[in-house]
Scaffold this motif. Structure first.
Motif, PDB file in Angstrom:
ATOM      1  N   VAL A  58       0.861  -1.181   0.000  1.00  0.00           N
ATOM      2  CA  VAL A  58       0.000   0.000   0.000  1.00  0.00           C
ATOM      3  C   VAL A  58       0.897   1.229   0.000  1.00  0.00           C
ATOM      4  O   VAL A  58       1.674   1.443   0.928  1.00  0.00           O
ATOM      5  CB  VAL A  58      -0.945   0.019   1.216  1.00  0.00           C
ATOM      6  N   LEU A  59       0.790   2.020  -1.063  1.00  0.00           N
ATOM      7  CA  LEU A  59       1.595   3.229  -1.205  1.00  0.00           C
ATOM      8  C   LEU A  59       0.726   4.432  -0.899  1.00  0.00           C
ATOM      9  O   LEU A  59      -0.247   4.700  -1.613  1.00  0.00           O
ATOM     10  CB  LEU A  59       2.149   3.333  -2.623  1.00  0.00           C
ATOM     11  N   VAL A  60       1.033   5.142   0.178  1.00  0.00           N
ATOM     12  CA  VAL A  60       0.353   6.394   0.477  1.00  0.00           C
ATOM     13  C   VAL A  60       0.998   7.419  -0.459  1.00  0.00           C
ATOM     14  O   VAL A  60       2.089   7.920  -0.207  1.00  0.00           O
ATOM     15  CB  VAL A  60       0.489   6.780   1.964  1.00  0.00           C
ATOM     16  N   LEU A  61       0.307   7.661  -1.565  1.00  0.00           N
ATOM     17  CA  LEU A  61       0.861   8.470  -2.660  1.00  0.00           C
ATOM     18  C   LEU A  61       0.556   9.943  -2.442  1.00  0.00           C
ATOM     19  O   LEU A  61      -0.599  10.371  -2.441  1.00  0.00           O
ATOM     20  CB  LEU A  61       0.277   7.996  -3.989  1.00  0.00           C
ATOM     21  N   SER A  62       1.610  10.712  -2.254  1.00  0.00           N
ATOM     22  CA  SER A  62       1.486  12.154  -2.013  1.00  0.00           C
ATOM     23  C   SER A  62       2.676  12.851  -2.669  1.00  0.00           C
ATOM     24  O   SER A  62       3.624  12.207  -3.119  1.00  0.00           O
ATOM     25  CB  SER A  62       1.502  12.435  -0.510  1.00  0.00           C
ATOM     26  N   GLN A  63       2.610  14.160  -2.698  1.00  0.00           N
ATOM     27  CA  GLN A  63       3.753  14.926  -3.192  1.00  0.00           C
ATOM     28  C   GLN A  63       4.994  14.604  -2.369  1.00  0.00           C
ATOM     29  O   GLN A  63       6.096  14.490  -2.903  1.00  0.00           O
ATOM     30  CB  GLN A  63       3.454  16.436  -3.143  1.00  0.00           C
ATOM     31  N   ASN A  64       4.810  14.427  -1.069  1.00  0.00           N
ATOM     32  CA  ASN A  64       5.941  14.119  -0.192  1.00  0.00           C
ATOM     33  C   ASN A  64       6.523  12.742  -0.480  1.00  0.00           C
ATOM     34  O   ASN A  64       7.741  12.570  -0.508  1.00  0.00           O
ATOM     35  CB  ASN A  64       5.510  14.202   1.274  1.00  0.00           C
ATOM     36  N   SER A  65       5.671  11.750  -0.685  1.00  0.00           N
ATOM     37  CA  SER A  65       6.187  10.399  -0.936  1.00  0.00           C
ATOM     38  C   SER A  65       6.861  10.297  -2.294  1.00  0.00           C
ATOM     39  O   SER A  65       7.779   9.503  -2.477  1.00  0.00           O
ATOM     40  CB  SER A  65       5.077   9.344  -0.798  1.00  0.00           C
ATOM     41  N   MET A  66       6.398  11.119  -3.253  1.00  0.00           N
ATOM     42  CA  MET A  66       6.989  11.057  -4.599  1.00  0.00           C
ATOM     43  C   MET A  66       8.416  11.592  -4.645  1.00  0.00           C
ATOM     44  O   MET A  66       9.154  11.287  -5.581  1.00  0.00           O
ATOM     45  CB  MET A  66       6.099  11.795  -5.601  1.00  0.00           C
ATOM     46  N   VAL A  67       8.817  12.340  -3.640  1.00  0.00           N
ATOM     47  CA  VAL A  67      10.188  12.866  -3.611  1.00  0.00           C
ATOM     48  C   VAL A  67      11.027  12.223  -2.502  1.00  0.00           C
ATOM     49  O   VAL A  67      12.176  12.614  -2.296  1.00  0.00           O
ATOM     50  CB  VAL A  67      10.211  14.406  -3.467  1.00  0.00           C
TER      51      VAL A  67
END
Length: 92
Positions: A58-67
């Protein structure tokens, strides 16, 4: 063994905990770093091992996680292990 691994940016810790709680209330056992990483063990190795032993990532996909380098490494480990990735988008 855990049913899913939760990957997230630490800026979304409270959201990751909420996701974990909801999943576990429905009988889905989750691996999340601050509960399940073994103290004193190699942190990176324990994450890779947990990802390899799980069914769903499960990937909590956010601007923060993308970087986040850590999240990107976890996603790469999941892809390499052939684990199903379920993105949970939380922002634009």
């Amino acid at each position: 063994m855990h049913d899913c691994f939760i990957s997230y940016s630490h800026k979304e810790t409270q959201l990751a905990i909420a996701i974990q709680s909801l999943l576990e209330q429905n009988g889905i056992r989750c691996w999340i770093d601050f509960w399940d990483a073994t103290p004193g063990a190699d942190y990176a190795a324990s994450i890779v091992q947990a990802i390899r032993k799980t069914s769903v990532f499960v990937l909590v996909l956010s601007q923060n996680s993308m970087v986040s380098g850590h999240v990107l490494n976890e996603v790469n480990s999941a892809v390499n292990a052939g684990v199903t990735i379920l993105p949970f988008k939380v922002d634009e």
